[in-house]
Design a protein around this motif. Structure first.
Motif, PDB file in Angstrom:
ATOM      1  N   ALA A   1       0.831  -1.203   0.000  1.00  9.82           N
ATOM      2  CA  ALA A   1       0.000   0.000   0.000  1.00  9.82           C
ATOM      3  C   ALA A   1       0.867   1.255   0.000  1.00  9.82           C
ATOM      4  O   ALA A   1       0.550   2.246  -0.652  1.00  9.82           O
ATOM      5  CB  ALA A   1      -0.920  -0.005   1.210  1.00  9.82           C
ATOM      6  N   LEU A   2       2.003   1.187   0.716  1.00  3.81           N
ATOM      7  CA  LEU A   2       2.903   2.338   0.795  1.00  3.81           C
ATOM      8  C   LEU A   2       3.419   2.711  -0.590  1.00  3.81           C
ATOM      9  O   LEU A   2       3.393   3.889  -0.986  1.00  3.81           O
ATOM     10  CB  LEU A   2       4.088   1.981   1.697  1.00  3.81           C
ATOM     11  CG  LEU A   2       4.587   3.069   2.626  1.00  3.81           C
ATOM     12  CD1 LEU A   2       3.550   3.405   3.660  1.00  3.81           C
ATOM     13  CD2 LEU A   2       5.887   2.658   3.271  1.00  3.81           C
ATOM     14  N   ILE A   3       3.870   1.708  -1.322  1.00  5.54           N
ATOM     15  CA  ILE A   3       4.367   1.972  -2.680  1.00  5.54           C
ATOM     16  C   ILE A   3       3.232   2.515  -3.540  1.00  5.54           C
ATOM     17  O   ILE A   3       3.418   3.458  -4.310  1.00  5.54           O
ATOM     18  CB  ILE A   3       4.984   0.701  -3.282  1.00  5.54           C
ATOM     19  CG1 ILE A   3       6.242   0.336  -2.512  1.00  5.54           C
ATOM     20  CG2 ILE A   3       5.323   0.912  -4.766  1.00  5.54           C
ATOM     21  CD1 ILE A   3       6.844  -0.966  -2.894  1.00  5.54           C
ATOM     22  N   GLY A   4       2.053   1.945  -3.372  1.00  4.54           N
ATOM     23  CA  GLY A   4       0.902   2.416  -4.131  1.00  4.54           C
ATOM     24  C   GLY A   4       0.607   3.879  -3.853  1.00  4.54           C
ATOM     25  O   GLY A   4       0.418   4.672  -4.772  1.00  4.54           O
ATOM     26  N   VAL A   5       0.623   4.258  -2.577  1.00  6.07           N
ATOM     27  CA  VAL A   5       0.327   5.653  -2.212  1.00  6.07           C
ATOM     28  C   VAL A   5       1.397   6.577  -2.779  1.00  6.07           C
ATOM     29  O   VAL A   5       1.102   7.620  -3.359  1.00  6.07           O
ATOM     30  CB  VAL A   5       0.236   5.786  -0.668  1.00  6.07           C
ATOM     31  CG1 VAL A   5       0.222   7.247  -0.256  1.00  6.07           C
ATOM     32  CG2 VAL A   5      -0.996   5.064  -0.158  1.00  6.07           C
ATOM     33  N   VAL A   6       2.680   6.150  -2.652  1.00  2.00           N
ATOM     34  CA  VAL A   6       3.780   6.966  -3.184  1.00  2.00           C
ATOM     35  C   VAL A   6       3.602   7.176  -4.690  1.00  2.00           C
ATOM     36  O   VAL A   6       3.746   8.292  -5.198  1.00  2.00           O
ATOM     37  CB  VAL A   6       5.148   6.306  -2.883  1.00  2.00           C
ATOM     38  CG1 VAL A   6       6.264   6.975  -3.680  1.00  2.00           C
ATOM     39  CG2 VAL A   6       5.446   6.373  -1.400  1.00  2.00           C
ATOM     40  N   LEU A   7       3.254   6.112  -5.390  1.00  2.00           N
ATOM     41  CA  LEU A   7       3.081   6.221  -6.845  1.00  2.00           C
ATOM     42  C   LEU A   7       1.954   7.190  -7.190  1.00  2.00           C
ATOM     43  O   LEU A   7       2.098   8.025  -8.082  1.00  2.00           O
ATOM     44  CB  LEU A   7       2.784   4.848  -7.459  1.00  2.00           C
ATOM     45  CG  LEU A   7       3.960   3.890  -7.616  1.00  2.00           C
ATOM     46  CD1 LEU A   7       3.513   2.600  -8.275  1.00  2.00           C
ATOM     47  CD2 LEU A   7       5.080   4.529  -8.419  1.00  2.00           C
ATOM     48  N   VAL A   8       0.846   7.070  -6.475  1.00  2.00           N
ATOM     49  CA  VAL A   8      -0.296   7.941  -6.775  1.00  2.00           C
ATOM     50  C   VAL A   8       0.068   9.397  -6.494  1.00  2.00           C
ATOM     51  O   VAL A   8      -0.215  10.290  -7.300  1.00  2.00           O
ATOM     52  CB  VAL A   8      -1.534   7.509  -5.954  1.00  2.00           C
ATOM     53  CG1 VAL A   8      -2.625   8.565  -6.062  1.00  2.00           C
ATOM     54  CG2 VAL A   8      -2.035   6.165  -6.439  1.00  2.00           C
ATOM     55  N   VAL A   9       0.745   9.628  -5.356  1.00  2.00           N
ATOM     56  CA  VAL A   9       1.146  11.001  -5.025  1.00  2.00           C
ATOM     57  C   VAL A   9       2.075  11.547  -6.098  1.00  2.00           C
ATOM     58  O   VAL A   9       1.898  12.656  -6.605  1.00  2.00           O
ATOM     59  CB  VAL A   9       1.816  11.048  -3.633  1.00  2.00           C
ATOM     60  CG1 VAL A   9       2.483  12.400  -3.403  1.00  2.00           C
ATOM     61  CG2 VAL A   9       0.795  10.756  -2.549  1.00  2.00           C
ATOM     62  N   MET A  10       3.063  10.706  -6.499  1.00  2.00           N
ATOM     63  CA  MET A  10       4.007  11.154  -7.515  1.00  2.00           C
ATOM     64  C   MET A  10       3.305  11.448  -8.837  1.00  2.00           C
ATOM     65  O   MET A  10       3.689  12.361  -9.567  1.00  2.00           O
ATOM     66  CB  MET A  10       5.100  10.111  -7.717  1.00  2.00           C
ATOM     67  CG  MET A  10       6.268  10.387  -6.797  1.00  2.00           C
ATOM     68  SD  MET A  10       7.341   9.002  -6.516  1.00  2.00           S
ATOM     69  CE  MET A  10       7.804   8.519  -8.124  1.00  2.00           C
ATOM     70  N   LEU A  11       2.297  10.658  -9.119  1.00  2.00           N
ATOM     71  CA  LEU A  11       1.562  10.854 -10.372  1.00  2.00           C
ATOM     72  C   LEU A  11       0.897  12.222 -10.398  1.00  2.00           C
ATOM     73  O   LEU A  11       0.833  12.875 -11.429  1.00  2.00           O
ATOM     74  CB  LEU A  11       0.509   9.751 -10.487  1.00  2.00           C
ATOM     75  CG  LEU A  11      -0.131   9.559 -11.842  1.00  2.00           C
ATOM     76  CD1 LEU A  11       0.892   9.123 -12.861  1.00  2.00           C
ATOM     77  CD2 LEU A  11      -1.237   8.523 -11.737  1.00  2.00           C
ATOM     78  N   TYR A  12       0.415  12.652  -9.222  1.00  2.00           N
ATOM     79  CA  TYR A  12      -0.313  13.920  -9.194  1.00  2.00           C
ATOM     80  C   TYR A  12       0.574  15.134  -8.987  1.00  2.00           C
ATOM     81  O   TYR A  12       0.184  16.243  -9.321  1.00  2.00           O
ATOM     82  CB  TYR A  12      -1.445  13.859  -8.160  1.00  2.00           C
ATOM     83  CG  TYR A  12      -2.612  13.110  -8.735  1.00  2.00           C
ATOM     84  CD1 TYR A  12      -3.499  13.742  -9.609  1.00  2.00           C
ATOM     85  CD2 TYR A  12      -2.785  11.753  -8.496  1.00  2.00           C
ATOM     86  CE1 TYR A  12      -4.524  13.049 -10.196  1.00  2.00           C
ATOM     87  CE2 TYR A  12      -3.817  11.051  -9.087  1.00  2.00           C
ATOM     88  CZ  TYR A  12      -4.688  11.707  -9.935  1.00  2.00           C
ATOM     89  OH  TYR A  12      -5.700  11.029 -10.543  1.00  2.00           O
TER      90      TYR A  12
END
Lengths: 471, 286
Positions: free
Chosen positions: A341-352
């Motif tokens: 989940a941590l990697i997922g959240v980081v990816l989503v944040v980076m995407l935005y």
């Protein structure tokens, strides 16, 4: 050791044909829905349209290899943002760890393309040739007109599915409607036909003829998974402490009446009652088959069930069955999930927070500086500007440095650079230091390049150095 | 006839034991064996179709007549065919107009970079930074001119390249045969003073008169040089043969005679235009 009375086994053995019987039940229904869902995603995704403006493709999911772009609905990934893909792959890896620790080979049993397509091929086989017993009879019968008719019908349907499978694959790499028209009229690239041919062949051979052989002999996953499971992982298993000793109905002490329903439905051709084995893909069809039988003879369900190795001791000792949630909510699974989940959240944040333009700068190394006739020192840089939007944009270049260095763009009288939509341009940039400046005589002085979008004033910087003449 | 189903106990083991674990020696699947045979057949077919078996000099050519050189030649001609249009456009465009067309400019500078690295880098350096006696092409100092026309002429006909009738030509006298040793020392001091280098002021004053007598026809009254004759500007910070006193004396005594070959006829017309454009956009172009 083989004695003289028993001949040594052969070095090579023919495949034992497997005739999975039709079964109904909770897991079978779940698998039908999953098949519909996964195949639906696979076949239909390339046909979803997504408007991105005139200069960009309008296909929702597109791997544009020629232009090095990956489009996913509103997201566009450039090669320098490949870490998003790397992040997704890490998430996929951690996801496999998580699901294996929790549910064993659940990927194999429900979502692996080999399983899904084999399931589809077996469904076709059953429609054409009949259920298990009819198929066994057909295999043993002579090659007459009926057998030819049924076999050829089945092979043709398999072939059509295979062609559609290979065909759907190439649509992910090119505009689907255009490519379909090109394919139909023979104008598509050779690589498209070649890919379809290879994918057709592998789908037909793997799904129609190899089936469980792929899982058992070709796939590394059955070997890897042993390292990822533990005694609390849920797996399809036979409660032998409840079923044994098995025997005919009415005569047996255990619950197993040796009806072979679990063996007959198994697509892998194994007997789950032999315990956990490398061939088992945990498709859970034997659970449905056994539960149906238990219901008929009035015994409780779950003789074959999802259970963990640690359950055996408990249940033998007469303890109540441990709930599934206790197997799920344990430290190992929680750690895997947290990381995932941590990697997922980081990816989503980076995407935005990522910018829709990017700038990078390479100082000329050969030579590091050029002395001009008035003694001043010039450095040259290769400035790369990427415009990741569908509209042409202009960027203003400026610098910040100790000395008032003069900035000049090759071939331009202004300090603005226009970058066409969805393109990267190279601009040669010069910095001049007068002989009196400190930078002209120092090994390296820091310089910050500011790149500013002229309409939105969005800014980004690149740090570099100015090389002087120390001789 | 029903086959006897073998149980695990019927199979031998490999004899390997590790931590009490033994390894069964079970039969391989038959399709695996068939696949092995197919790969062997494929391998034999491959060595017949393609170059494979080594002989004393060379190898069997293979029935398909494949060669890696042939493949490269095909790829090169395919690229040339793709570039044919833009190359024709480059040939039809005057040099001054190339920069205005982004596609053409990209084609010219990329192609020119390749030409430069192949034919020019040996003397001028891969970054066009030059070496002692070989001009730096990135700076703003040009012996024979740095605009597109001058550059193209230099590239086409070379410098002091005697087999080309249109080559750029000039020759500095060997002042060692004309002047006294002491006079050359004075001249050296004066030339160093023009470039603001360390020098003997009194000696340079003597040198000024000698310079006015012997050097100004080519190098100009104030050492500003003359591009018509390829005479270097002396009153600047750049020195083709270094600003060491000994080197300057050597130049005056024995003179220099830098030669650059003519490229017309050795590289294509399009390549001449490409490399001209490339050199011009390195930073010193006028």
């Amino acid at each position: 050791m083989s004695s003289s009375s028993t001949p040594p086994p052969r070095l090579f053995e023919a495949r034992e044909p497997v005739f999975p019987q039709r079964v109904s039940g909770w897991f079978r229904r779940l698998k039908w829905w999953l098949m519909l869902f996964t195949l639906g995603i696979y076949y239909l995704t390339p046909w979803i349209r997504w408007d991105r403006g005139v200069s960009l493709p309008d296909q929702a999911v597109l791997v544009d290899l020629a232009n090095a772009r990956f489009f996913f609905f509103w997201i566009e990934i450039w090669p320098h943002e490949f870490y998003f893909i790397a992040g997704l792959l890490i998430m996929a890896g951690l996801g496999l760890f998580l699901f294996t620790a929790f549910l064993g080979r659940v990927w194999c049993g429900y979502a692996c393309p080999q399983t899904v397509w084999t399931d589809l091929f077996i469904l076709v086989e059953r429609w054409v040739e009949g259920d298990r017993n009819a198929r066994i009879r057909l295999l043993r019968s002579k090659w007459g007109s009926r057998k030819w008719r049924l076999r050829v019908t089945k092979w043709i349907i398999w072939l059509l599915i295979s062609v559609a499978t290979g065909g759907a694959w190439v649509f992910y790499f090119s505009d689907a409607p255009t490519l379909l028209a090109d394919l139909a009229t023979g104008r598509a690239a050779f690589v498209a036909y070649g890919t379809i041919a290879v994918m057709t062949l592998t789908t037909l051979v793997f799904g129609g003829f190899m089936r469980e052989q792929i899982c058992t002999y070709a796939c590394p996953w059955p070997r890897i998974q042993a390292a990822m499971m533990d005694e609390h992982s849920l797996n399809v298993a036979y409660r032998n402490w409840r079923g044994e000793p098995r025997g005919k109905l009415g005569k047996a002490e255990g619950d197993c009446i040796d009806c072979l329903a679990c063996v007959n439905v198994c697509p892998q051709g194994i007997d789950i009652r032999d315990g956990e084995q490398v061939e088992c893909i945990t498709c859970a069809l034997c659970i449905d088959a056994c539960d149906n039988m238990m219901e008929k003879i009035g015994k409780p369900r779950g003789l074959i069930d999802y259970c963990a190795l640690s359950d055996e001791e408990n249940e033998r000792a007469g303890q109540p069955i441990i709930s599934v949630w206790k197997h799920v909510l344990r430290l190992r699974n929680i750690i895997y999930f947290t990381l995932w989940a941590l990697i997922g959240v980081v990816l989503v944040v980076m995407l935005y927070i990522r910018s829709d333009f990017s700038a990078s700068l390479t100082p000329d190394r050969n030579p590091r500086f050029v002395t001009l006739s008035d003694g001043s020192i010039r450095n040259a840089y290769d400035l790369r500007l990427s415009n990741q939007t569908g509209a042409s944009r202009s960027f203003h270049v400026s610098i910040k440095s100790e000395d008032p260095l003069r900035l000049e763009l090759q071939g331009q009288s202004v300090l603005d650079v226009a970058v066409p939509a969805d393109e990267t341009i190279h601009q040669r940039v010069y910095l001049y230091a007068k002989p009196a400046y400190l930078a002209a005589g120092s090994e390296s002085s820091p310089v910050r390049f500011w790149i500013e979008e002229t309409s939105t004033n969005e800014r980004s910087f690149v740090d570099t150095i100015f090389a002087g003449d120390t001789r | 006839m029903k086959k006897q189903k073998l149980t695990d106990e019927d199979y031998p083991t490999t004899g390997h034991v590790w931590d009490g674990i033994r390894e069964y020696d079970k039969p391989m699947p038959r399709w695996w064996l068939i696949t092995l045979y197919l790969t062997i057949i494929w391998g034999i077919g491959y060595t017949i179709a393609y170059p494979a078996w080594p002989l004393i000099s060379g190898a069997t050519p293979g029935l398909l007549g494949y060669s890696t050189r042939g493949e490269v030649a095909e790829e090169i001609s395919a690229v040339n065919a793709l570039n044919a249009d833009i190359e024709a456009k480059l040939l039809a465009t005057p040099m001054e107009d190339v920069a205005a067309d982004p596609d053409l400019a990209r084609f010219a500078s990329a192609g020119g970079s390749a030409v430069f690295r192949t034919y020019c880098a040996q003397c001028h350096g891969s970054g066009a930074q030059g070496f002692k006696g070989y001009p730096n092409l990135q700076d703003d100092d040009w012996l024979w001119g740095g605009d597109l026309t001058a550059l193209e002429t230099t590239i086409r006909h070379g410098i002091r390249f005697e087999t080309d009738d249109d080559t750029r030509y000039s020759e500095m006298p060997k002042f060692g045969e004309i002047l006294e040793h002491e006079e050359i020392e004075h001249l050296t001091d004066y030339v160093l003073s023009l470039g603001s280098k360390d020098h003997d002021t009194i000696s340079a004053e003597h040198g000024a008169a000698l310079f006015a007598e012997n050097c100004t026809d080519c190098h100009g009254e104030n050492g500003e040089g003359d591009r018509e004759q390829g005479a270097p500007k002396l009153a600047d910070a750049l020195w083709l043969f270094s600003s060491d006193r000994e080197e300057v004396t050597k130049t005056i005594t024995f003179s220099r005679f830098g030669v650059m070959p003519a490229w017309q006829g050795r590289i294509s017309e399009a390549q001449i235009k490409q490399v001209t454009f490339y050199v011009h956009q390195l930073g010193g172009g006028e």
